[in-house]
Design a protein around this motif. Structure first.
Motif, PDB file in Angstrom:
ATOM      1  N   SER A 179     -11.956 106.821 -59.262  1.00  0.00           N
ATOM      2  CA  SER A 179     -12.994 105.909 -58.796  1.00  0.00           C
ATOM      3  C   SER A 179     -14.332 106.497 -59.225  1.00  0.00           C
ATOM      4  CB  SER A 179     -12.939 105.758 -57.271  1.00  0.00           C
ATOM      5  OG  SER A 179     -13.996 104.929 -56.816  1.00  0.00           O
ATOM      6  N   ILE A 180     -15.033 105.790 -60.114  1.00  0.00           N
ATOM      7  CA  ILE A 180     -16.231 106.345 -60.744  1.00  0.00           C
ATOM      8  C   ILE A 180     -17.471 105.987 -59.919  1.00  0.00           C
ATOM      9  CG2 ILE A 180     -17.642 106.372 -62.844  1.00  0.00           C
ATOM     10  CD1 ILE A 180     -15.089 105.565 -64.367  1.00  0.00           C
ATOM     11  N   MET A 181     -18.247 106.990 -59.578  1.00  0.00           N
ATOM     12  CA  MET A 181     -19.495 106.812 -58.836  1.00  0.00           C
ATOM     13  C   MET A 181     -20.639 107.376 -59.680  1.00  0.00           C
ATOM     14  SD  MET A 181     -21.048 106.005 -55.901  1.00  0.00           S
ATOM     15  CE  MET A 181     -19.862 106.071 -54.577  1.00  0.00           C
TER      16      MET A 181
ATOM     17  N   ALA B  33     -11.609 109.861 -66.334  1.00  0.00           N
ATOM     18  CA  ALA B  33     -10.702 108.910 -65.706  1.00  0.00           C
ATOM     19  C   ALA B  33      -9.325 108.960 -66.369  1.00  0.00           C
ATOM     20  CB  ALA B  33     -11.279 107.494 -65.775  1.00  0.00           C
ATOM     21  N   ALA B  34      -9.308 109.057 -67.681  1.00  0.00           N
ATOM     22  CA  ALA B  34      -8.034 109.129 -68.395  1.00  0.00           C
ATOM     23  C   ALA B  34      -7.265 110.391 -68.014  1.00  0.00           C
ATOM     24  CB  ALA B  34      -8.274 109.092 -69.905  1.00  0.00           C
TER      25      ALA B  34
ATOM     26  N   THR C 291     -15.212 118.235 -64.972  1.00  0.00           N
ATOM     27  CA  THR C 291     -16.673 118.336 -65.007  1.00  0.00           C
ATOM     28  C   THR C 291     -17.138 118.554 -66.438  1.00  0.00           C
ATOM     29  OG1 THR C 291     -16.464 120.688 -64.491  1.00  0.00           O
ATOM     30  CG2 THR C 291     -16.916 119.209 -62.664  1.00  0.00           C
ATOM     31  N   GLY C 292     -18.258 117.888 -66.774  1.00  0.00           N
ATOM     32  CA  GLY C 292     -18.805 117.991 -68.121  1.00  0.00           C
ATOM     33  C   GLY C 292     -18.276 116.940 -69.067  1.00  0.00           C
ATOM     34  N   GLN C 293     -17.238 116.187 -68.657  1.00  0.00           N
ATOM     35  CA  GLN C 293     -16.664 115.164 -69.525  1.00  0.00           C
ATOM     36  C   GLN C 293     -17.362 113.825 -69.294  1.00  0.00           C
ATOM     37  OE1 GLN C 293     -12.398 114.864 -69.202  1.00  0.00           O
ATOM     38  NE2 GLN C 293     -12.079 117.089 -69.184  1.00  0.00           N
ATOM     39  N   TYR C 294     -17.207 112.927 -70.287  1.00  0.00           N
ATOM     40  CA  TYR C 294     -17.650 111.560 -70.093  1.00  0.00           C
ATOM     41  C   TYR C 294     -16.734 110.878 -69.074  1.00  0.00           C
ATOM     42  CZ  TYR C 294     -20.815 111.945 -74.078  1.00  0.00           C
ATOM     43  OH  TYR C 294     -21.823 112.322 -74.922  1.00  0.00           O
TER      44      TYR C 294
END
Length: 797
Positions: free
Chosen positions: A721-723, A710-711, A702-705
């Motif tokens: 999986s980005i939402m 993902a990395a 949380t708080g990261q780009y």
């Protein structure tokens, strides 16, 4: 070990001793407020309260038998009267082994150090820093007290097992004697207990205690501290312990053998202390609440069923019974003998968990499962004569006969199981291989080590009642095994959790295989050797009768419970035939009757549940002419699958992949799928399980780009999986940053699991966007597992 490493270990030992000479610590005994612990059943009912009072009675050294003193010094610290609190040679040896292990694993402690550790430090860690403090305090203690004073203090505080602290309490507990009056054999027995108070407990492990006593005697002889005649006389004596007395307030209580099993679990698990003394203190004085799996009603039902069938008291054989919940491995009922608190030295012996007895034909389901797993169908027939001679690899003869001597014709595997035909199963295990059979039995729950002999097919290898209940529970659970659980949770008085039972569910055979075996075992009860176990609901099970009628079994299950019943005399060489028993006791007689009486009451009022049936196989035609189907090998062992595909003229590529659905070495999937219409020379890729996937923890992102989050997930083996979705009101997360994951951070997952990352939109007016799945992890590499080496079978008589 290399000289350099030895030198380092020696310098460290020297440094510790030098530091002891320069530093004078304050020696004081710790304060500790003891509190009673309670053991409770699954419904919260208190089974027993373990009282905090210690059995301790200090005496002067002059009132301790010289043979006992010499025995303790000889086995625990032979150079006690020569060193100054630390034995450099023993310490160097310990430090060397610790350095090799990368941790403090070797004791190397003198009697003085042991006293420091047990009475002064009160530490539960086993680290280098603790060892250093122990050394320093031991040297200082030797400055303050004489050797006789230290030995007296040690002998009055060391733990001798079974709640006895100090030699006087131990002498009275084990021998009903004063410590001053013990002879050489008795003194050696007590001295031997110190190293492992539970492991060498003469009531629980008499053989181990006797062997350890003789080690002490040999040590005395080698050191010249006892003569040959005296040692030979002591070795010739039995243990000589008196019947164990039940302390006031410590019994009798329900399910004595179950409670003892719970106690031994706490006393043997490092969660509860680094040393036996620390764990004993935690159990009896730590104020623990120990929550168990026992169902008091089912326990009473089990005890009542045994009493209803075995009615002649001491003249009848003993019975043991274990019931397990197939879903989670919880031990619901546990009868380890007639009366844990009864008279006689064997009353506490646990026939359900310690008694290793031959299962007879109740072991045959494991042979059947291994055969099916290796591609042998139920329809295969074998000659079924009354007796047979099988030539072994070493040219010896294995002679096998059926239980009743009858036989003739040919039987398929269903009829051979229903009628328990030994001669068929002897041939079957030779086709399957003994190693595959005992290996599968171990996966399913047989934890007693089994030699891979062909006679395993007839149950010649000893197992426990707990083993059998656990392994049959795997069949009841559709092929998923859960280790037996006795203790679910342990908490302290303040509510803090000391221990929670881990979840150990793992698929060890396919669901279809388990269902197929269950279907055969249902027929055993319906029309075979187990008819006395029939109920008004579906039941699967198998009878077993050991050679010469020494052991008789019925192990059966419904979808909700698996129960193993054993009947036999504790003296394993005694046959259950007239006139010792009114009838010849086989598995289909008293054991099946006990199982029936138990389950009729235990399952009364519960829904009737049918066993699931096997899913029909897809076409398995092996002809590969154009337009024809080829083998479906999913669920077979890799070697058997490759053999079947190769025989059909197909090329095979093997891919390894983690799986919890299938055990290692079994085919998870194939491409093209079985039944496909193809031509010869087609390459078939089979995916083979190589063990369960690694368990990883979801990291906090949380708080990261999104790219960074993902990395981070990929780095631990998870699939992101980005939402893009707006954070709920009140969640202080900047735009374009992660505000949550699903599952949440800290969750334990299998590697390869997809984790959804929810990211605040960069444009504040955007509420949602289509999900974007990050690139998946690289696929598994292609490899061909090395097939296991052929197992060698040993002849049996």
């Amino acid at each position: 070990m290399k000289r350099g490493a030895r030198a380092i270990a020696g310098l460290l030992a020297l440094a510790l001793v030098v530091s002891a000479c320069r530093y004078t610590p304050e020696i004081r005994e710790p304060t500790f407020t003891p509190a009673d612990s309670t053991i409770v059943a699954a419904d919260g009912q208190v089974l027993t309260t373990l009282h905090s009072a210690e059995n301790r009675e200090p005496v002067a050294l002059d009132r301790i038998a010289p043979d006992l003193q010499r025995s303790v010094v000889a086995i625990e610290d032979a150079r006690f009267f020569d060193h100054s609190g630390v034995d450099p040679r023993a310490l160097l040896r310990a430090l060397t082994r610790d350095a090799q292990a990368g941790d403090a694993v070797e004791g190397g402690s003198t009697i003085t150090q042991q006293y420091v550790r047990n009475v002064i430090l009160d530490d539960r860690d086993k680290t280098f820093s603790r060892k250093a403090r122990e050394v320093v305090l031991a040297v200082e203690l030797e400055r303050k007290y004489t050797k006789r004073q230290i030995l007296e203090r040690y002998l009055n505080t060391v733990y001798f097992g079974d709640g006895a602290y100090g030699v006087q309490a131990a002498a009275k507990h084990y021998f009903a004697e004063d410590a001053a009056h013990l002879d050489l054999a008795q003194g050696a027995l007590l001295a031997g207990i110190i190293r492992s108070p539970e492991g060498y407990n003469p009531y629980l492990h008499p053989d181990a205690a006797l062997a350890r006593r003789n080690v002490v005697l040999d040590r005395l002889l080698a050191l010249g501290r006892a003569g040959l005649d005296a040692v030979d006389l002591a070795r010739s004596q039995p243990l000589g312990v008196v019947p164990k007395a039940v302390p006031a307030g410590d019994g009798p209580y329900p399910a004595g053998h179950f409670v003892e099993r719970v106690k031994q679990f706490i006393l043997g698990d490092p969660h509860f202390g680094a040393t036996p003394e620390a764990r004993r203190r935690e159990l009896y004085q730590g104020g623990l609440r120990i929550e168990t799996t026992l169902d008091p009603k089912l326990q009473a039902d089990a005890e009542g069923a045994i009493a209803k069938v075995l009615t002649r008291g001491g003249r009848d054989p003993s019975g043991a019974l274990v019931s397990i919940d197939p879903v989670n491995g919880h031990v619901l009922a546990y009868v380890g003998g007639p009366d844990f608190f009864g008279a006689g030295p064997d009353a506490e012996f646990d026939l359900a968990g310690q008694g290793i007895r031959q299962p007879g034909s109740s072991f045959k389901p494991f042979v059947l499962a291994a055969a099916l797993q290796n591609g042998i169908p139920l329809t295969r027939t074998y000659a079924a004569p009354g007796s047979i001679v099988i030539k072994m690899p070493d040219s010896s003869d294995w002679r096998v006969k059926n239980y009743d001597g009858g036989g003739g014709g040919r039987d398929n595997l269903v009829e051979a199981t229903v009628n328990s035909v030994n001669t068929v199963y002897a041939q079957l295990i030779m086709d399957v291989g003994p190693q595959k059979v005992v290996g599968l039995a171990s996966l399913m729950g047989i934890r007693t080590p089994l030699p891979a002999y062909p006679s395993a097919a007839l149950g010649s290898d000893g197992v426990t009642v707990l083993d059998m209940a656990s392994a049959y529970a795997t069949l009841a659970a559709d092929g998923v095994h859960s280790d037996p659980v006795f203790v679910t949770r342990v908490t302290r008085a303040d509510g803090s959790i000391v221990y929670t039972a881990p979840v150990t569910r793992a698929r060890v055979i396919s669901a279809n295989l388990a269902r197929t075996v269950t279907g055969v075992l249902q027929q055993v009860v319906q029309r075979g050797t187990g008819t006395k176990a029939r109920l008004d609901r579906p039941v699967a099970g198998k009878t077993g009768t050991a050679e010469s009628w020494h052991d008789a079994w019925f192990v059966g299950y419904t979808p909700s419970v698996a129960t193993a019943v054993w009947v036999g005399y504790p003296a394993s060489s005694r046959s259950m035939v007239p006139p010792a028993t009114p009838i010849t006791v086989a598995g289909g007689t008293w054991p099946a009757q006990i199982w029936h009486e138990d389950e009729v009451v235990a399952l009364a009022g519960t829904p009737v549940v049918a066993f699931p049936t096997p899913v029909p196989d897809r076409p398995t035609t092996t002809t590969t002419a154009p337009g024809r189907a080829f083998p479906d090998v999913v669920g077979l062992r890799s070697e058997a699958a490759q053999q079947a595909l190769g025989a059909a003229g197909l090329h095979v590529t093997v891919v390894a992949r983690p799986s919890r659905e299938y055990p290692p070495g079994f085919v998870i999937s194939q491409s093209p799928p079985g039944g496909s219409r193809i031509r010869k020379s087609t390459t078939v890729t089979i995916t083979v399980a190589n063990g369960p996937p690694a368990s990883v923890v979801v990291p906090t992102v949380t708080g990261q780009y999104a790219d960074d989050a993902a990395a981070a997930l990929r780095a631990v083996g998870l699939v992101p999986s980005i939402m893009v979705q707006r954070a709920p009101g009140g969640t202080p997360v900047p735009s374009a940053r992660v505000w949550s994951t699903d599952p949440a951070a800290g969750t334990l997952l299998d590697a390869g699991t997809v984790v959804v990352i929810r990211v605040n939109p960069a444009d504040p007016t955007t509420t949602t966007a289509a999900p974007v799945t990050a690139p998946p992890l690289p696929g598994p590499t292609t490899s061909t597992p090395t097939p296991p080496a052929p197992s060698a079978s040993a002849p049996t008589g």
